[in-house]
Design an enzyme around this catalytic site. Structure first.
Site, short mmCIF file in Angstrom:
data_model
loop_
_atom_site.label_atom_id
_atom_site.label_comp_id
_atom_site.label_asym_id
_atom_site.label_seq_id
_atom_site.Cartn_x
_atom_site.Cartn_y
_atom_site.Cartn_z
N CYS A 80 0.78 -1.31 0.21
CA CYS A 80 -0.06 0.03 0.00
C CYS A 80 0.83 1.27 0.04
O CYS A 80 2.01 1.30 0.39
CB CYS A 80 -0.92 -0.06 1.21
SG CYS A 80 -1.94 -1.42 1.24
N ARG A 94 3.19 0.51 -7.17
CA ARG A 94 3.23 -0.70 -6.16
C ARG A 94 1.99 -1.75 -6.35
O ARG A 94 2.02 -2.86 -5.94
CB ARG A 94 3.14 -0.11 -4.80
CG ARG A 94 4.05 0.76 -4.27
CD ARG A 94 3.39 1.84 -3.10
NE ARG A 94 4.23 2.52 -2.59
CZ ARG A 94 5.01 2.41 -1.50
NH1 ARG A 94 4.79 1.07 -0.91
NH2 ARG A 94 5.91 3.01 -1.26
N TRP A 112 -4.01 -1.91 -1.24
CA TRP A 112 -3.92 -3.16 -2.00
C TRP A 112 -4.41 -4.23 -0.99
O TRP A 112 -4.12 -4.23 0.12
CB TRP A 112 -2.45 -3.72 -2.29
CG TRP A 112 -2.26 -4.91 -3.07
CD1 TRP A 112 -2.30 -4.82 -4.54
CD2 TRP A 112 -1.86 -6.19 -2.78
NE1 TRP A 112 -2.12 -6.01 -4.88
CE2 TRP A 112 -1.95 -6.92 -3.84
CE3 TRP A 112 -1.89 -6.85 -1.56
CZ2 TRP A 112 -1.54 -8.27 -3.89
CZ3 TRP A 112 -1.65 -8.18 -1.48
CH2 TRP A 112 -1.46 -8.84 -2.79
N ASN A 140 -0.60 1.08 6.37
CA ASN A 140 -0.04 0.08 5.69
C ASN A 140 0.27 -1.01 6.56
O ASN A 140 1.14 -0.69 7.65
CB ASN A 140 1.45 0.52 5.06
CG ASN A 140 1.16 1.36 3.80
OD1 ASN A 140 -0.03 1.73 3.56
ND2 ASN A 140 2.21 1.67 3.29
N GLY A 141 0.23 -2.05 6.29
CA GLY A 141 0.45 -3.30 7.29
C GLY A 141 -0.74 -4.23 7.59
O GLY A 141 -1.59 -4.11 6.85
N GLU A 190 13.57 -18.14 -14.14
CA GLU A 190 13.50 -16.70 -13.91
C GLU A 190 12.63 -16.23 -15.35
O GLU A 190 11.79 -15.47 -15.25
CB GLU A 190 14.75 -16.18 -13.71
CG GLU A 190 14.76 -14.58 -13.84
CD GLU A 190 13.89 -13.76 -12.75
OE1 GLU A 190 13.32 -14.51 -11.97
OE2 GLU A 190 13.61 -12.72 -12.89
N LYS A 195 9.40 -14.14 -15.35
CA LYS A 195 9.11 -13.06 -16.10
C LYS A 195 7.86 -13.08 -17.06
O LYS A 195 6.99 -12.32 -16.82
CB LYS A 195 9.97 -12.53 -17.16
CG LYS A 195 11.18 -12.08 -16.37
CD LYS A 195 11.06 -10.74 -15.50
CE LYS A 195 10.63 -10.76 -14.13
NZ LYS A 195 11.48 -11.41 -12.91
N GLU A 244 4.46 -13.38 -14.90
CA GLU A 244 4.02 -12.19 -14.16
C GLU A 244 3.34 -11.23 -14.96
O GLU A 244 2.24 -10.49 -14.94
CB GLU A 244 5.40 -11.46 -13.73
CG GLU A 244 5.81 -12.27 -12.48
CD GLU A 244 7.15 -11.61 -11.91
OE1 GLU A 244 7.24 -11.18 -10.78
OE2 GLU A 244 8.20 -11.42 -12.87
N HIS A 269 11.23 -36.64 -18.15
CA HIS A 269 10.42 -37.14 -17.20
C HIS A 269 9.17 -36.57 -16.91
O HIS A 269 8.60 -36.57 -15.84
CB HIS A 269 11.33 -37.03 -15.98
CG HIS A 269 12.36 -37.55 -16.02
ND1 HIS A 269 12.90 -39.11 -16.20
CD2 HIS A 269 14.00 -37.27 -15.93
CE1 HIS A 269 14.05 -39.61 -16.30
NE2 HIS A 269 14.66 -38.21 -16.26
N LYS A 329 5.03 -4.90 -5.87
CA LYS A 329 6.42 -4.68 -6.02
C LYS A 329 6.88 -5.42 -4.72
O LYS A 329 8.06 -6.13 -4.90
CB LYS A 329 6.69 -3.40 -6.16
CG LYS A 329 8.06 -2.92 -6.06
CD LYS A 329 8.52 -3.63 -7.72
CE LYS A 329 9.98 -3.61 -7.85
NZ LYS A 329 10.55 -4.59 -8.92
C1 G6P Z 1 7.49 -10.03 -5.36
C2 G6P Z 1 7.90 -9.18 -6.54
C3 G6P Z 1 9.02 -9.78 -7.12
C4 G6P Z 1 10.21 -10.18 -5.89
C5 G6P Z 1 9.74 -10.81 -4.90
C6 G6P Z 1 10.61 -10.83 -3.75
O1 G6P Z 1 6.81 -11.21 -5.67
O2 G6P Z 1 6.93 -9.12 -7.37
O3 G6P Z 1 9.78 -9.22 -8.42
O4 G6P Z 1 11.13 -11.18 -6.61
O5 G6P Z 1 8.63 -10.20 -4.38
O6 G6P Z 1 11.09 -9.50 -3.52
P1 G6P Z 1 12.28 -8.81 -2.85
O7 G6P Z 1 12.08 -7.49 -2.79
O8 G6P Z 1 12.48 -9.49 -1.59
O9 G6P Z 1 13.35 -9.13 -3.78
#
Ligand code: G6P
Length: 632
Positions: A17, A42, A90, A116-117, A505, A509, A512, A528, A627
């Site tokens: 948030c 965010r 959020w 926030n939290g 990775e 990407k 996401e 497998h 984020k």
């Molecule tokens: C979220 C983000 C990812 C990130 C992950 C870990 O899922 O969308 O991009 O890799 O958190 O976040 P950090 O800030 O700990 O790398």
């Protein structure tokens, strides 16, 4: 917080948030709306603001969806006010709706809060207050804070607002960054923080104050900031110095820091999306990451964290890497780097798994937490658990001053600057660069790699940004290829050795930002299971830059081709064989196997980006993602 000799930049902290606040002689609402816009990256589902007039009149507006909706809602209103708080939400407790959006007001309307939290014991408090006749409007955990505050004032007779906030916070368990307005105290905002970041920008001579859940809404007005610490309560009133006390009512001397973050670093810089800008700035930010650490003239690496903790690090019996998401993928590559160069065993764990089992931690274990934001709740909790069990904590973090950086005993900042796009790109390559520096420097210190290998590897690492620049020149070709994949429903990414985590990775990407199902697999495991999925509609991305398993890669590709799968391969320049069998090949400059993921990840990022753009999706703010995940 871990200490560096070679940095002074302060960058922002992130969280899901967003909070903005202002009190001073300017109109608050444009500052609040502008600040919310800066926090839009965010990921959020609604936004709202509360303004407090000089006569104690309070106006609250909320809108579901984008900040623009809130802006529309208030545009014809008469909003003359110099004090206000605002929020992008959020959803965690209660669906996204106007009622559940912040600010929340207490029953009588005297107090308004943004938060926030997560308040973990909200259900108990809510039940208790309801039993005493308090009516709740929303389903949020936040509302208990503001109702409990009102209870402290009306039922317990605490007249001083800060005291009432203190009494409130003593009863709650959880994480919070909060801003509170009180109708009986025009001009004043009360702030408090526990586990969620909160920053106060101080105007000239305390004439005005800006508040943000990170510094991005503040920097265009002032660079003088105070990062509140956990368990602190602050009171800001224009014309008076900030007053900070702890929950235990101890006075705290404010520590004003000068920020070096520029507005330019938060803008898109001419690119269509933050993600594209961040992909393209990788060569430069990796140079920044290596500056003062990789010394080409001496063919060596200097890391202050290593020099000051050489005893612990060289004698580590085991490294345990804990992280989430993209940072976890970096950790998997880090494992191979450290095991190859330092001869020390490494385990890599999802922080969320680690924290909920009973991990065996030995005295000589070093836990490495990898995190872009430095605020990921699971990573932080896993570190705390490791600390309780006596592990030495090392951080690889991007955001300076973030919670993970503060919790680690020492560590290395990635220094890649603020990352705004939700899909992590430059933070990942920054983490790989740091892990390479760390493994090489530690291996050299331990004597587990030779001088010759070390010097050559250092020189090669230093030139990696130049090689990335060459890959970026392939952007137009990758965009072209992406057109053919845009309507695929499933993707398989394959790689071996260092390229296996890279395959994961690449798949992450794509998932996401383009919402296409994708899986990353070690290439040899394909037979497998995943091979059953392969047909003419299944693109397979093959990262085939590992020399010693090159022939095996070719046979894997042939297995895919013979089942009519389309192969998109990433190969080294000069490759003939894979390029012949693959449908498309992207050539990247030749580099050592251990550094190739830094280079080979670029086409994977660009592929995901272009597929998402072709699908007309919101690349920087993909649905359902945030984020930084500061809740479990
Ligand atoms: C979220 C983000 C990812 C990130 C992950 C870990 O899922 O969308 O991009 O890799 O958190 O976040 P950090 O800030 O700990 O790398």
């Amino acid at each position: 917080m871990f200490v560096f000799s070679e940095h002074v930049n302060l960058k922002k902290e992130r969280l899901m948030c967003g909070i903005v606040g202002y009190t001073g002689s300017r109109e608050a609402s444009p500052i609040l709306i502008g600040g919310l816009r800066r926090l839009e990256y965010r990921g959020y589902d609604s936004a709202g603001l509360a303004l407090l007039g000089e006569d104690g009149d309070m106006q609250v507006y909320k809108a579901v969806g984008k900040v623009a909706n809130l802006e529309d809602l208030i545009k014809d209103k008469n909003l003359s006010s110099g004090t206000g708080i605002a929020h992008t939400r959020w959803a965690t407790h209660g669906a996204p709706s106007t009622i559940n959006s912040h600010p929340h007001q207490s029953q009588s309307g005297r107090f308004a809060i943004v938060h926030n939290g997560i308040i973990e014991n909200y259900a108990v408090i809510r039940k208790r207050l309801m039993g005493m006749g308090y009516t709740f409007r929303s389903e949020t955990d936040t509302e208990v804070l503001v109702q409990l505050l009102e209870y402290m004032v009306t039922n317990r007779g605490i007249t001083d607002t800060v005291e009432a906030v203190r009494a409130t916070l003593k009863e709650v368990i959880g994480a919070y960054a909060i801003c509170i307005l009180d109708r009986t105290r025009p001009g004043e905002i009360i702030l408090a923080k526990q586990s969620s970041p909160l920053v106060v920008g101080v105007g000239e001579g305390n004439s005005e104050f800006f508040v943000g859940s990170d510094a991005s809404p503040i920097v265009e007005y002032t660079k003088e900031v105070i990062y509140l610490e956990d368990a602190q309560i602050a009171r800001i009133v224009p014309g008076q110095p900030i007053s900070i006390t702890t929950i235990e009512n101890r006075c705290v001397q404010p520590h004003v820091q000068h920020l070096e973050m520029s507005i330019g670093s938060l803008e898109k810089g001419g690119y269509d999306h933050f993600m594209l800008k961040e992909i393209f700035e990788q060569p430069q930010v990796l140079r920044d990451c290596m500056r003062g650490r990789v010394l080409p003239s001496r063919h060596s690496i200097v890391l202050s964290a290593l020099s000051s903790h050489s005893e612990v690090l060289t004698h580590a019996g085991r490294f345990i890497i804990i992280s989430c998401g993209t940072s976890w993928h970096a950790g998997l590559i880090g494992k191979q780097l450290i095991e190859n160069f330092c001869d020390t065993p490494v385990e890599v764990e999802y922080a969320s798994e680690f924290r909920y089992r009973n991990p065996v931690i030995r005295k000589d274990d070093v836990v490495i937490a990898i995190s872009q934001s430095g605020e990921t709740a699971d990573t932080l909790a896993a570190m705390q658990l490791a600390k309780e069990k006596g592990a030495f904590l090392f951080g690889i973090v991007n955001v300076i001053g973030s919670s993970i950086a503060r919790t680690a005993t020492t560590g290395i900042y990635t220094h890649v600057g603020p990352e705004v796009g939700v899909a992590s790109t430059k933070a990942f390559t920054g983490q790989l660069t740091v892990l390479s520096m760390f493994a090489l420097a530690l291996g050299h210190l331990k004597g587990t790699i030779t001088d010759g290998f070390y010097h050559e590897a250092v020189d090669e690492l230093y030139h990696i940004p130049d090689k990335m620049e060459k890959v970026l020149e392939e952007d137009a070709r990758i965009a072209d290829m992406a057109k053919q994949f845009t309507y695929a429903r499933n993707f398989l990414y394959l790689g071996r050795g260092y390229n296996y985590p890279l395959a994961m990775e690449g798949a992450l990407k794509l998932k996401e930002i383009s919402y296409i199902h994708a899986e990353g697999y070690p290439a040899a495991e394909m037979k497998h299971g995943p091979i059953a999925l392969i047909d003419a509609d299944m693109p397979v991305v093959f990262v085939a830059t590992q020399r010693h398993i090159y022939d095996k890669a070719i046979s894997n590709i042939q297995e895919v081709k013979s089942r009519k799968g389309k192969v998109y391969a990433i190969v080294f320049e000069g490759d003939e064989n894979v390029s012949k069998v693959a449908d498309f090949a992207i050539k990247v400059p030749v580099t050592s196997d251990f550094l190739s993921p830094i280079v080979s990840t670029v086409p994977l990022q660009l592929l995901a980006y272009h597929v998402a753009v072709n699908k007309g999706l919101n690349v920087d703010m993909p649905r359902n993602l945030a984020k930084s995940v500061t809740v479990e």
